[in-house]
Design a protein around this motif. Structure first.
Motif, PDB file in Angstrom:
ATOM      1  N   VAL A 134       0.838  -1.206   0.000  1.00  0.00           N
ATOM      2  CA  VAL A 134       0.000   0.000   0.000  1.00  0.00           C
ATOM      3  C   VAL A 134       0.868   1.248   0.000  1.00  0.00           C
ATOM      4  O   VAL A 134       0.618   2.200  -0.746  1.00  0.00           O
ATOM      5  CB  VAL A 134      -0.955   0.003   1.215  1.00  0.00           C
ATOM      6  N   GLN A 135       1.901   1.276   0.839  1.00  0.00           N
ATOM      7  CA  GLN A 135       2.755   2.458   0.921  1.00  0.00           C
ATOM      8  C   GLN A 135       3.492   2.708  -0.391  1.00  0.00           C
ATOM      9  O   GLN A 135       3.810   3.847  -0.732  1.00  0.00           O
ATOM     10  CB  GLN A 135       3.752   2.301   2.071  1.00  0.00           C
ATOM     11  N   GLU A 144      -6.160  -3.269  -2.833  1.00  0.00           N
ATOM     12  CA  GLU A 144      -5.967  -2.425  -1.651  1.00  0.00           C
ATOM     13  C   GLU A 144      -7.137  -2.585  -0.687  1.00  0.00           C
ATOM     14  O   GLU A 144      -6.940  -2.759   0.520  1.00  0.00           O
ATOM     15  CB  GLU A 144      -5.832  -0.966  -2.079  1.00  0.00           C
ATOM     16  N   SER A 147      -7.047  -5.894   1.032  1.00  0.00           N
ATOM     17  CA  SER A 147      -5.985  -5.921   2.035  1.00  0.00           C
ATOM     18  C   SER A 147      -6.463  -5.294   3.336  1.00  0.00           C
ATOM     19  O   SER A 147      -6.211  -5.819   4.428  1.00  0.00           O
ATOM     20  CB  SER A 147      -4.753  -5.177   1.516  1.00  0.00           C
ATOM     21  N   TYR A 148      -7.167  -4.170   3.241  1.00  0.00           N
ATOM     22  CA  TYR A 148      -7.699  -3.520   4.439  1.00  0.00           C
ATOM     23  C   TYR A 148      -8.692  -4.442   5.139  1.00  0.00           C
ATOM     24  O   TYR A 148      -8.703  -4.552   6.361  1.00  0.00           O
ATOM     25  CB  TYR A 148      -8.384  -2.206   4.075  1.00  0.00           C
ATOM     26  N   VAL A 166      -0.716   2.757   7.288  1.00  0.00           N
ATOM     27  CA  VAL A 166      -0.434   2.986   5.871  1.00  0.00           C
ATOM     28  C   VAL A 166      -0.408   4.460   5.509  1.00  0.00           C
ATOM     29  O   VAL A 166      -0.326   4.821   4.330  1.00  0.00           O
ATOM     30  CB  VAL A 166      -1.454   2.250   4.970  1.00  0.00           C
ATOM     31  N   LYS A 168      -2.722   6.792   5.642  1.00  0.00           N
ATOM     32  CA  LYS A 168      -3.899   7.252   4.913  1.00  0.00           C
ATOM     33  C   LYS A 168      -4.920   7.762   5.923  1.00  0.00           C
ATOM     34  O   LYS A 168      -4.823   7.497   7.118  1.00  0.00           O
ATOM     35  CB  LYS A 168      -4.523   6.109   4.095  1.00  0.00           C
TER      36      LYS A 168
END
Length: 303
Positions: A134-135, A144, A147-148, A166, A168
């Protein structure tokens, strides 16, 4: 485990694991105490002894990017080591971060690849893989979002935990996870890059979302045009005098999603109005007790 400890562990990406060895390498090269340019702890491992992680968050790799990386590795070698963990009683290694470099090294016909070996649990392996991808923006929007969801559903992390790890905003995490509520066909369009996440959110609540998605792709519509299409508007409406772009009829999907996110946290109606020169957030309350609660949250930083 306290929230701060959990966030610190969750955010431990490859750069953090490599940080100490990179500093040691720099100091050693300055003093001439080592004969290798590799950081301490990094070893050359046979490519044949390394296997990919079946839970790798990134499911697709762009062929052109892989080919370009292979060409670079053939010329300059692998600049940054991959991260692996020992498996099968230490006879083989599983990739934690760096699968693309490993695949590119195979194409470049390398027999060994520099790797940092760490003893990591299944949980740590998945978390590091997700955070790192993600980063580095290596995931498509659907990967993405998935993944969350893994971090939250499998390991009990909150959206705040994930957002901090991450780098965000919490609203970004919530908006991305909403993509997983879309029909499978639209998710495929987003994963393949035919639709952006903004396009998908614009038509998410439409009863004929998949049909709209096909029309958006065929006509090459912008996100704003997709929003008008989802509302059944065939042409831009003229703004009445004094009407700002932040009025309800002009709000995009992200603004509406952010309103809903803040409202769910406050338990009150929220109206975000944004224009060319800035905007404002309006919180509607009915009683003084509700106002006191908002003030308390703002004072305590819990909003």
């Amino acid at each position: 485990m306290s929230p701060s400890e959990k966030n610190k562990r969750l955010g431990r990406g490859l750069s953090a694991l490599l940080g100490e060895t990179q500093e040691e390498s720099f100091e050693s090269s300055e003093t001439g105490t080592t004969g290798s340019d590799r950081p301490r702890g990094v070893t050359e491992i046979s490519i044949d002894l390394i296997q990919p992680n079946p839970d790798q968050p990134r499911k697709t790799m762009v062929e052109a990017e892989l080919a370009a990386l292979a060409e670079s590795i053939a010329e300059k070698g692998v600049v940054q080591p991959i991260l692996v963990r020992p498996v099968e009683s230490g006879t083989r290694y599983e990739i934690v971060a760096g699968e693309r470099r490993w695949r590119a090294a195979q194409r470049a016909r390398l027999h060994e690849i520099p790797a940092l070996v760490r003893e990591l649990t299944d949980r740590e392996t998945l978390e590091i893989g997700i955070v790192e991808n993600v980063q580095r923006a290596d995931l498509n929007p659907i990967e993405e979002a998935q993944s969350y969801r893994q971090l939250i559903d499998r390991f009990g992390h909150t959206q705040e935990d994930v957002a901090q790890a991450v780098a965000k905003s919490r609203s970004h995490i919530a908006n991305m996870m909403r993509l997983l509520n879309l029909p499978d066909g639209i998710q495929s369009y987003v994963a393949e890059g035919q639709l952006s996440a903004g396009h998908a959110r614009a038509i998410a609540t439409a009863p004929n979302a998949e049909q709209l998605a096909e029309e958006i792709i065929a006509r090459g519509l912008s996100v704003r045009e997709a929003e008008r299409l989802a509302k059944g508007v065939t042409a831009p409406e003229k703004k009445s005098a004094g009407k700002s772009s932040g009025d309800a009829g002009e709000k995009d999907a992200d603004t509406r999603a952010l309103e809903a996110d803040i409202a769910s946290r406050l338990g009150l109606s929220v109206d975000i109005r944004h224009g060319a020169k800035g905007g404002e957030i309006r919180v509607h309350y009915q009683t003084l007790e509700q106002l006191d609660d908002v003030c308390r949250r703002l004072s305590n930083g819990s909003v």
